[in-house]
Design an enzyme around this catalytic site. Structure first.
Site, PDB file in Angstrom:
ATOM      1  N   CYS A   8       0.837  -1.205   0.000  1.00  0.00           N
ATOM      2  CA  CYS A   8       0.000   0.000   0.000  1.00  0.00           C
ATOM      3  C   CYS A   8       0.867   1.247   0.000  1.00  0.00           C
ATOM      4  O   CYS A   8       2.004   1.222   0.470  1.00  0.00           O
ATOM      5  CB  CYS A   8      -0.961   0.012   1.179  1.00  0.00           C
ATOM      6  SG  CYS A   8      -0.160   0.290   2.760  1.00  0.00           S
ATOM      7  N   CYS A  58       2.010   2.440   3.408  1.00  0.00           N
ATOM      8  CA  CYS A  58       3.142   1.656   3.951  1.00  0.00           C
ATOM      9  C   CYS A  58       4.442   2.124   3.304  1.00  0.00           C
ATOM     10  O   CYS A  58       5.475   2.207   3.966  1.00  0.00           O
ATOM     11  CB  CYS A  58       2.964   0.165   3.660  1.00  0.00           C
ATOM     12  SG  CYS A  58       1.349  -0.449   4.092  1.00  0.00           S
ATOM     13  N   ASP A  67       4.825  12.186 -38.815  1.00  0.00           N
ATOM     14  CA  ASP A  67       5.865  12.562 -39.770  1.00  0.00           C
ATOM     15  C   ASP A  67       5.756  11.600 -40.959  1.00  0.00           C
ATOM     16  O   ASP A  67       5.252  10.486 -40.813  1.00  0.00           O
ATOM     17  CB  ASP A  67       7.234  12.427 -39.081  1.00  0.00           C
ATOM     18  CG  ASP A  67       8.362  12.866 -39.981  1.00  0.00           C
ATOM     19  OD1 ASP A  67       8.148  13.790 -40.786  1.00  0.00           O
ATOM     20  OD2 ASP A  67       9.452  12.277 -39.896  1.00  0.00           O
TER      21      ASP A  67
END
Length: 708
Positions: free
Chosen positions: A22, A25, A400
């Site tokens: 997480c 954490c 391009d």
């Protein structure tokens, strides 16, 4: 500024972290590492599960800093240690023990053995939740309110009011969801782990007369590497002997093998076919294209997407709001309306549990990590969540022409013969052009080789370049000229009407025309053009289907050629004859008119236009370091079809993030509404919260399956 200079002088050391699940954490681990005595600065990359440390710290000290989450630290280049199967890990064995104790408790309850049941529930709470309590209580003392703090308060509160069984169920559900979250995050990161495993750890090197197997870190630039049939190439280099086919899927995402012979570049992590190759090493192990790809992807996974920044800001205010709401629900009704204390405290605890923003905080990073990892495995480097989000909102694409919509090398398209045979004309032209450096010379030679024209044995003398017009040379006993039609107008006067018409028709098609003849007659015409990529029309059509409003071609080439290529490709607008600064203006105008715009080029030219676009996309990045460094998105293969895949992935990622936020917030609102009348039990609150987190994670992992 001074701090940055100090850090520059210190060596940065990077480690891999196992067990990060997480973002909270990760932030806490980062703070713990920063507070170690020898550490000046530390940075945790949650997405890539990496830790960078400036200063001195041992692996034991770092693991101590991550002990609250049982994090494992290893050296950056160290291969992943095969961990125990998921179900055998120590943290998961505790869950099984808790479930067994809970079931014994339920059985004891059913047999009217109240004290034994309470003892079983208490044992289930302690065994399943001791690491949770340890962290939660420490957080509570330092007033840090994360998921573990809220869960600890809720479980201790449940036991305090005599809800032993509820407390045990809550502990077990939380432990199960944590285990599943770890498993799913490991899966999300596996894309990059698999890239890291691509390159061998050893290489066979020939130094002098002897061959030896050495670790890739010890191989020097200039060493000769031996690559056996079926073996993996360990480092980037140039083939100096042998020929083979090489599967470059690890780098470019292209599964078809590529022919390699002397002078061709090969990349670390690619798979050699049937041939035996000797390769001169051109890059050290930590500088190879694969190593750069991995570093760029991991940096990209650490970049915070705009939506993630918004969610993090929201979560900062949301958590205190939930704690205050839970307190009010627990205290106001008993104090003001004479409600039952135990009943309203219980409801307050349920609100505390459901209010944790875990699912919300993880909703964006897990989707970004998964999508960027999937793209890298398919040969597309996306350099951050911000670009992934922008691709998801893309409205216009500027392409391009040369090397992007076209192959980038001219090919002979037509041969018109006025005298003699086609074979003779090609043989004479190729024999002379073999001595020329002109770009069209190689096109004529390739055509002659394809058609088997006998040009290699022809004796060529008195070769001379006629600047700006063409070339002349003696083949056999006659002098021949190859060059522009204007050269022959000066030699033989007016060209035949038939030839004039043909030349005009070729030019209308955007082709370059070369005439072949002698001082007094025209033998034939050869037309050449830069060929449209076969994938260009389907790419333009696919972009339109994905909702890209404008697909524009921008080129410095002249109008006729541009119109011919643009019509074949099916672009919506053609801008020809543009200087670099005019390309820049074209991109700005497109952004103003349509919105988010991407420019696709070769990553070397068009630098201003690539920089001006919201997203600069470089093609064929496997061969150029410049493209890897400058572009926001790099298509490693020289394949235009990777562009619609990238746009599709961006669109899907945005959709998944929105779904995640909706699920995370929607479940919270439903549960909060259900908590007030007392319909929400503690274990249902945990189930809803963890369900939301897992739904968000598994929903994000669907991005691993996006293919086209």
């Amino acid at each position: 500024m001074g701090n940055e200079q100090t850090l520059d002088r210190l060596e940065a050391k990077t480690y891999r972290v196992q067990g990060l699940t997480c973002t909270n954490c990760a932030a806490k681990f980062e703070q713990n590492v920063k507070s170690l005595p020898g550490v000046k600065e530390a940075k945790v990359n949650f997405g890539a599960a990496k830790l960078t440390v400036w200063g001195e710290a041992t692996i034991d000290e770092l693991e101590q800093a991550g002990a609250f989450e049982q994090l494992t630290i290893r050296e950056e280049r160290e291969r992943t240690v095969q961990r125990e199967p998921f179900w055998k890990r120590k943290e998961n064995r505790n869950v099984f023990a808790s479930v067994a104790l809970l079931l014994f408790g339920v059985a004891a309850d059913a047999a009217d053995k109240g004290m034994l049941a309470v003892a079983m529930y208490l044992a289930a709470i302690v065994i399943g939740g001791y690491s949770l309590f340890w962290t939660g209580l420490r957080n509570l003392v330092s007033w840090q309110f994360d998921m573990k703090t809220l869960m600890t308060i809720a479980i201790l509160g449940a036991t305090a009011i005599g809800e032993w069984q509820e407390g045990a169920v809550v502990v077990i559900l939380f432990a199960i969801s944590e285990a599943l979250e770890r498993y799913s995050m490991e899966n999300a990161r596996r894309s990059i782990a698999s890239l890291m495993e691509m390159a061998p750890v050893e290489a066979i090197i020939r130094r002098g007369p002897e061959e030896m197997t050495v670790p890739v870190e010890d191989v020097r630039v200039g060493d000769v590497m031996i690559v056996k049939p079926g073996g993996k190439i360990a480092l980037d280099g140039i083939v100096i002997s042998g020929a083979s086919t090489v599967n470059e899927a690890a780098i470019t995402g292209e599964s078809l093998p590529v022919e390699k012979t002397v002078g061709d570049a090969v990349f670390a992590g690619t798979l050699n076919g049937e041939g035996f190759l000797e390769v001169e090493v051109t890059k050290r192990a930590d500088e190879t294209t694969l190593a750069k790809m991995i570093d760029l992807v991991e940096e990209a996974q650490a970049e915070r997407a705009p939506m993630q920044a918004f969610v993090d800001r929201f979560a900062r205010y949301y958590t205190p709001f939930v704690i205050v709401t839970a307190l009010l629900i627990a205290l106001v009704p008993p104090l003001v309306m004479g409600g039952e204390w135990l009943d309203w405290i219980y409801r307050g605890l349920a609100v505390l549990v459901i209010g944790c923003p875990c699912a919300l905080v993880i909703s964006t990073p897990v989707a970004i990590v998964t999508a960027i990892g999937n793209a890298a495995r398919r040969g597309v480097l996306i350099k951050g969540g911000v670009y992934l989000e922008q691709i998801g909102r893309l409205r216009a694409v500027a392409l391009d022409k040369t090397g992007t919509l076209t192959e980038g090398k001219p090919a002979v398209t037509n041969v018109v013969v006025y005298e003699g045979t086609r074979e003779q004309l090609l043989a004479i032209a190729a024999a002379i052009e073999k001595r020329s450096q002109h770009p069209l010379a190689s096109a004529i030679i390739r055509k002659a080789e394809e058609e088997g024209a006998p040009f290699l044995d022809a004796s060529v003398d008195a070769f001379q370049s006629l600047t700006g017009k063409g070339v002349k040379a003696a083949v056999g006993n006659e002098t021949y000229y190859i060059g522009s039609p204007a050269l022959f107008t000066s030699l033989i006067g007016k060209l035949p009407d038939e030839a004039e018409k043909q030349i005009s028709a070729f030019r209308d098609e955007g082709k370059t025309v070369m005439a072949v003849g002698t001082t007094d007659r025209l033998l034939g015409l050869i037309a050449a053009a830069d060929q449209l990529r076969p994938s260009a029309p389907e790419t333009v059509a696919a972009l339109r289907r994905l909702g890209v409003a404008e697909v524009v071609m921008v080129t410095g080439d002249h109008e006729q050629t541009a119109q011919a290529i643009g019509r074949q490709a099916g672009v919506s607008d053609i801008r020809a004859g543009l200087l670099p600064e005019q390309k820049l203006s074209a991109i700005r105008e497109l952004k103003q008119r349509c919105g988010i715009t991407a420019m696709v080029g070769d990553g070397v030219n068009d630098a201003p236009a690539l920089a001006a676009a919201d997203i600069g996309v470089a093609m064929g990045g496997a061969g150029t370091d410049a493209a890897l460094e400058t572009a926001d998105v790099v298509l490693m293969a020289d394949d235009l079809r990777q562009l619609p895949y990238t746009v599709h992935l961006g669109r899907r990622t945005l959709a998944v993030i929105r779904q995640n936020i909706a699920v995370a917030l929607g479940l919270k609102v439903l549960a909060l509404v259900a908590a007030v009348p007392g319909w929400l039990t503690l274990w249902l609150a945990v189930f809803a919260d963890m369900g939301a987190t897992l739904l968000v994670t598994f929903n994000s992992m669907r991005l691993l399956r996006v293919k086209e």
